[in-house]
Design a protein around this motif. Structure first.
Motif, PDB file in Angstrom:
ATOM      1  N   PRO A 186      88.470  39.972  71.686  1.00  0.00           N
ATOM      2  CA  PRO A 186      88.369  39.355  71.266  1.00  0.00           C
ATOM      3  C   PRO A 186      88.761  37.743  70.886  1.00  0.00           C
ATOM      4  N   ASP A 187      91.127  38.167  70.524  1.00  0.00           N
ATOM      5  CA  ASP A 187      91.664  37.392  70.401  1.00  0.00           C
ATOM      6  C   ASP A 187      91.657  36.528  71.542  1.00  0.00           C
ATOM      7  N   ALA A 188      91.229  37.004  72.335  1.00  0.00           N
ATOM      8  CA  ALA A 188      91.359  35.832  73.633  1.00  0.00           C
ATOM      9  C   ALA A 188      90.967  34.864  73.363  1.00  0.00           C
ATOM     10  N   TYR A 189      89.933  34.426  72.202  1.00  0.00           N
ATOM     11  CA  TYR A 189      89.479  33.263  71.845  1.00  0.00           C
ATOM     12  C   TYR A 189      90.428  32.544  70.606  1.00  0.00           C
ATOM     13  N   ASP A 190      90.852  33.071  70.332  1.00  0.00           N
ATOM     14  CA  ASP A 190      91.886  32.518  68.891  1.00  0.00           C
ATOM     15  C   ASP A 190      93.286  31.784  69.533  1.00  0.00           C
ATOM     16  N   LEU A 191      94.160  32.588  70.501  1.00  0.00           N
ATOM     17  CA  LEU A 191      95.118  32.812  72.296  1.00  0.00           C
ATOM     18  C   LEU A 191      94.565  30.946  72.045  1.00  0.00           C
ATOM     19  N   THR A 194      94.812  28.255  70.295  1.00  0.00           N
ATOM     20  CA  THR A 194      95.992  27.802  69.714  1.00  0.00           C
ATOM     21  C   THR A 194      96.690  26.765  70.583  1.00  0.00           C
ATOM     22  N   ALA A 195      96.395  27.097  71.933  1.00  0.00           N
ATOM     23  CA  ALA A 195      97.341  26.733  72.954  1.00  0.00           C
ATOM     24  C   ALA A 195      96.521  25.391  73.410  1.00  0.00           C
ATOM     25  N   VAL A 196      95.296  25.162  72.748  1.00  0.00           N
ATOM     26  CA  VAL A 196      94.710  24.043  73.032  1.00  0.00           C
ATOM     27  C   VAL A 196      95.216  22.939  71.845  1.00  0.00           C
ATOM     28  N   VAL A 197      95.253  23.288  71.060  1.00  0.00           N
ATOM     29  CA  VAL A 197      95.958  22.951  69.837  1.00  0.00           C
ATOM     30  C   VAL A 197      97.120  22.415  70.322  1.00  0.00           C
ATOM     31  N   SER A 198      98.214  23.052  71.024  1.00  0.00           N
ATOM     32  CA  SER A 198      99.881  22.826  71.366  1.00  0.00           C
ATOM     33  C   SER A 198     100.096  21.687  72.704  1.00  0.00           C
ATOM     34  N   SER A 209      97.740  14.509  63.793  1.00  0.00           N
ATOM     35  CA  SER A 209      95.636  14.202  64.046  1.00  0.00           C
ATOM     36  C   SER A 209      95.295  15.544  64.728  1.00  0.00           C
ATOM     37  N   VAL A 210      96.082  16.277  65.302  1.00  0.00           N
ATOM     38  CA  VAL A 210      95.097  17.618  65.710  1.00  0.00           C
ATOM     39  C   VAL A 210      95.412  18.717  64.880  1.00  0.00           C
ATOM     40  N   PRO A 211      93.835  19.190  64.627  1.00  0.00           N
ATOM     41  CA  PRO A 211      94.258  20.006  63.479  1.00  0.00           C
ATOM     42  C   PRO A 211      94.343  21.231  63.954  1.00  0.00           C
ATOM     43  N   ASP A 212      94.995  22.303  62.682  1.00  0.00           N
ATOM     44  CA  ASP A 212      94.961  23.367  63.676  1.00  0.00           C
ATOM     45  C   ASP A 212      93.522  24.128  63.592  1.00  0.00           C
ATOM     46  N   ALA A 213      92.140  24.482  61.993  1.00  0.00           N
ATOM     47  CA  ALA A 213      91.003  24.121  62.660  1.00  0.00           C
ATOM     48  C   ALA A 213      90.086  23.632  62.590  1.00  0.00           C
ATOM     49  N   LEU A 214      88.955  23.313  63.090  1.00  0.00           N
ATOM     50  CA  LEU A 214      87.568  22.729  62.067  1.00  0.00           C
ATOM     51  C   LEU A 214      86.839  23.530  61.367  1.00  0.00           C
ATOM     52  N   PRO A 215      86.142  22.700  60.788  1.00  0.00           N
ATOM     53  CA  PRO A 215      85.387  23.104  59.289  1.00  0.00           C
ATOM     54  C   PRO A 215      84.430  23.616  60.189  1.00  0.00           C
ATOM     55  N   GLY A 216      83.305  24.736  59.836  1.00  0.00           N
ATOM     56  CA  GLY A 216      82.844  25.693  60.509  1.00  0.00           C
ATOM     57  C   GLY A 216      82.361  26.348  61.258  1.00  0.00           C
TER      58      GLY A 216
END
Length: 216
Positions: A186-191, A194-198, A209-216
């Motif tokens: 399940p941690d693959a999605y978090d990884l 994070t890679a998408v944000v980077s 302008s690129v947030p670490d996390a999105l609401p909801g």
């Protein structure tokens, strides 16, 4: 009165078609499109084989209808929720977030329907291969278009190649889907998130302008 009877038959046929396709999408996402047959679906759903045949005509048409139905489900889960966001990196970020949620939440029990279908039909020819390939081309083109719109809005660096960025983002998303299915990770999605944000921050004119996390 005759029109009412005809309309009733048409609606019953449409309801049966929706019922069949919901089941075929679930089966195909786990077992592959080759796991579908008119007889199997009729038996599982308590329908007559002749009735299912009347709706689809052949196994190939059942497969093609399943691909089309899966495309509509994918669009509702991933594309529609971000359609009203303004062009920019926020929309691109949200699009990737929705894709990860689509896979993580198992909209299809076998993860991404099209990842599995592409692996199954990549080396084959024919109408089903072409339908799957077209769906993936459309998705890739949409991500690239979203990236191009972000560049045109001045939120991605001018030298950013939208096609390359789309390729890299989709690769991250699909790898998370694979690891989740293959290893139960399940941690693959978090990884991947994070890679998408980077990756987006590396191309953004304003990395903040690129947030670490999105609401909801």
């Amino acid at each position: 009165m005759a029109g009412t009877r005809v309309d009733g038959r048409v609606e019953r046929g449409n309801q049966t078609r929706r019922l069949v396709l919901r089941r075929t999408m679930d089966i195909a996402s786990v077992e592959g499109l080759e796991g579908l047959s008119l007889g199997r679906i009729a038996g599982e759903l308590g329908l007559s084989k002749s009735g299912v045949f009347a709706l689809f005509g052949s196994k190939e048409e059942l497969q093609l209808a399943t691909v089309r139905a899966a495309g509509a489900v994918f669009a509702r889960a991933v594309v529609v929720p971000v359609a009203d966001l303004p062009p920019g990196v926020g929309r691109l970020r949200a699009l990737c977030d929705r894709w990860l949620a689509y896979s993580r939440e198992r909209v299809f029990p076998g993860g991404c329907f099209f990842y599995g279908a592409a692996a199954e039909f990549a080396s084959r020819g024919g109408p089903v291969h072409d339908a799957v390939a077209a769906a993936l081309r459309d998705w890739t083109a949409y991500v690239a278009q979203t990236a191009e719109e972000a560049r045109a809005a001045g939120e991605l660096r001018p030298e950013t190649d939208p096609d390359r960025l789309a390729f890299e983002l989709i690769a991250l998303l699909e790898h998370a889907n694979l690891l989740s299915l293959l290893h139960g990770a399940p941690d693959a999605y978090d990884l991947a998130d994070t890679a998408v944000v980077s990756r987006l921050r590396a191309s953004a004119t304003d990395p903040d302008s690129v947030p670490d996390a999105l609401p909801g």
